[in-house]
Design a protein around this motif. Structure first.
Motif, mmCIF file in Angstrom:
data_model
loop_
_atom_site.group_PDB
_atom_site.id
_atom_site.type_symbol
_atom_site.label_atom_id
_atom_site.label_comp_id
_atom_site.label_asym_id
_atom_site.label_seq_id
_atom_site.Cartn_x
_atom_site.Cartn_y
_atom_site.Cartn_z
ATOM 1 N N CYS A 273 -1.670 -4.297 -11.550
ATOM 2 C CA CYS A 273 -2.193 -3.103 -12.204
ATOM 3 C C CYS A 273 -3.709 -3.065 -12.097
ATOM 4 C CB CYS A 273 -1.761 -3.096 -13.673
ATOM 5 S SG CYS A 273 -2.302 -1.646 -14.580
ATOM 6 N N SER A 274 -4.272 -1.918 -11.803
ATOM 7 C CA SER A 274 -5.726 -1.778 -11.631
ATOM 8 C C SER A 274 -6.466 -1.907 -12.957
ATOM 9 C CB SER A 274 -6.046 -0.424 -10.986
ATOM 10 O OG SER A 274 -5.542 0.636 -11.776
ATOM 11 N N LYS B 81 0.825 -1.208 0.000
ATOM 12 C CA LYS B 81 0.000 0.000 0.000
ATOM 13 C C LYS B 81 0.857 1.256 0.000
ATOM 14 C CE LYS B 81 -3.677 2.311 2.598
ATOM 15 N NZ LYS B 81 -4.542 2.248 3.801
ATOM 16 N N ASN C 251 4.361 5.476 -5.611
ATOM 17 C CA ASN C 251 4.464 5.381 -7.067
ATOM 18 C C ASN C 251 3.400 6.226 -7.756
ATOM 19 O OD1 ASN C 251 5.889 3.918 -9.302
ATOM 20 N ND2 ASN C 251 3.804 3.247 -9.739
ATOM 21 N N ASP C 252 2.176 6.210 -7.236
ATOM 22 C CA ASP C 252 1.101 7.028 -7.815
ATOM 23 C C ASP C 252 1.403 8.516 -7.666
ATOM 24 O OD1 ASP C 252 -0.225 4.733 -8.477
ATOM 25 O OD2 ASP C 252 -1.599 4.786 -6.765
ATOM 26 N N LEU C 253 1.928 8.911 -6.498
ATOM 27 C CA LEU C 253 2.265 10.316 -6.300
ATOM 28 C C LEU C 253 3.369 10.751 -7.259
ATOM 29 C CD1 LEU C 253 2.022 12.971 -4.762
ATOM 30 C CD2 LEU C 253 3.587 12.040 -3.035
ATOM 31 N N TYR C 254 4.348 9.898 -7.468
ATOM 32 C CA TYR C 254 5.429 10.232 -8.400
ATOM 33 C C TYR C 254 4.887 10.412 -9.817
ATOM 34 C CZ TYR C 254 9.829 9.859 -10.964
ATOM 35 O OH TYR C 254 10.892 10.090 -11.804
ATOM 36 N N ASN C 255 4.005 9.525 -10.249
ATOM 37 C CA ASN C 255 3.412 9.658 -11.587
ATOM 38 C C ASN C 255 2.585 10.928 -11.698
ATOM 39 O OD1 ASN C 255 4.552 7.205 -12.375
ATOM 40 N ND2 ASN C 255 2.775 6.024 -11.722
ATOM 41 N N ASN C 256 1.862 11.283 -10.632
ATOM 42 C CA ASN C 256 1.089 12.532 -10.652
ATOM 43 C C ASN C 256 2.004 13.748 -10.727
ATOM 44 O OD1 ASN C 256 -1.375 11.195 -10.490
ATOM 45 N ND2 ASN C 256 -1.404 11.222 -8.248
ATOM 46 N N LYS D 282 2.613 1.665 -3.380
ATOM 47 C CA LYS D 282 1.674 2.079 -4.432
ATOM 48 C C LYS D 282 1.332 3.559 -4.309
ATOM 49 C CE LYS D 282 -2.592 0.679 -6.692
ATOM 50 N NZ LYS D 282 -3.092 2.066 -6.839
ATOM 51 N N MET D 283 1.149 4.047 -3.087
ATOM 52 C CA MET D 283 0.875 5.470 -2.885
ATOM 53 C C MET D 283 2.058 6.315 -3.357
ATOM 54 S SD MET D 283 -0.931 5.332 0.884
ATOM 55 C CE MET D 283 -0.851 7.114 1.059
#
Length: 309
Positions: free
Chosen positions: A254-255, A201, A207-212, A204-205
């Motif tokens: 992956c979602s 978790k 990695n998502d923040l980096y992509n954003n 993933k948070m």
């Protein structure tokens, strides 16, 4: 001016030393005269040369000393924070200070005759221009690191998004360390199941923040610069991804896996559906064409039978 007049009798002797017809005795005399000239030059230098080569004014020496101290502090900070990369978050105060110190020297031009001499003497008095060269080096290094994308617009501190990212990064490393339970990093990947399960978790948070942040940065984020993310954030994400995928051998589901599989399967079966429908359609056409021929042949057979009957 008396020492200068003392130099005049030495000039013929120096000319003899350089002449093609100079013999050994004259050359010896010329060397002795050259030694006397060197002694006189040292005396002149010690007494202070008038006018042509002035010493720096006290204010100029203060500006130069401040820039030298700032350069040493910034270069030391860059060297200490090279690995792991923490340049932007650790050295931005030193960089701002150096910019201000260089600005004090550059802006001195035109303020007064003394300040004009300071700027001219420090920045452009020689071919090397070491102060200008140092300033350009630090500016190019700072721009290459894209540190502006980690800082606020006025470069007074880290931006909110950078602070959030670094906080998640530290939490991820803490989670990795906690779930290793004292095991060595080089052990078999089978020993890292707890890390993958318990830190999924947090990773993933992060990695998502980096992509954003990457998407925001392409459009111009908080810092107003659209380029790569700053080197601190990029290096931190690279370290985390290497630990997650290579060292721990973890993977994040992956979602979008189900929609991708569904679309891929549909595209894969399209040729099969196409050829099957074509085959059925052609077979039906053959039946339609063959059926009238059979009817016609039966009718002709009846007519033939009637004629012979």
């Amino acid at each position: 001016m008396a020492p200068l007049r003392c130099l005049l009798p030495l000039l013929p002797a120096l000319a003899l030393a350089l002449g093609p017809a100079a013999g050994e005795p004259r050359r010896r005399l010329a060397l002795e005269a050259l030694g006397e000239a060197g002694e006189l030059a040292e005396e002149l230098w010690g007494a202070g040369l008038p006018g042509d080569l002035p010493e720096l004014e006290p204010e100029c020496r203060r500006l130069l000393a401040a820039f030298a101290e700032g350069s040493a502090a910034l270069s030391g900070c860059l060297g200490r924070r090279a690995r792991p990369v923490r340049l932007c978050q650790a050295c931005h105060r030193h960089y701002r200070r150096l910019l201000a110190e260089y600005g004090d020297i550059a802006r001195a031009v035109g303020n007064s005759s003394e300040s004009h001499n300071c700027a001219k003497s420090i920045l452009t008095s020689d071919r090397l221009q070491i102060v200008v060269t140092l300033s350009q080096f630090f500016n190019e290094t700072w721009e290459a690191a894209n540190c502006a994308n980690c800082l606020k617009n006025n470069s007074e501190g880290l931006s909110n998004s950078t602070v959030e990212f670094l906080d998640l990064f530290n939490k991820s490393l803490t989670c990795f360390e906690h779930n290793l339970q004292g095991q060595a990093v080089y052990l078999s990947p089978n020993n890292y199941t707890e890390v993958c399960k318990n830190c999924n978790k947090t990773y993933k948070m992060l990695n998502d923040l980096y992509n954003n942040l990457q998407r925001m940065n392409r459009q111009g984020g908080e810092s107003g610069h659209s380029a790569h993310l700053c080197i601190d954030v990029e290096d931190a994400m690279n370290i985390t991804r290497k630990l997650w995928s290579r060292t721990f051998n973890c993977s994040v589901p992956c979602s979008d896996t189900v929609p991708v599989i569904a679309v891929s399967s549909f595209i894969l079966f399209l040729p099969i559906v196409f050829y099957l429908s074509s085959f059925l359609h052609s077979k039906q056409k053959k039946r339609i064409l063959i059926l009238p021929k059979r009817i016609q042949s039966n009718a002709s057979l009846v007519n033939i039978q009637e004629k012979y009957s």
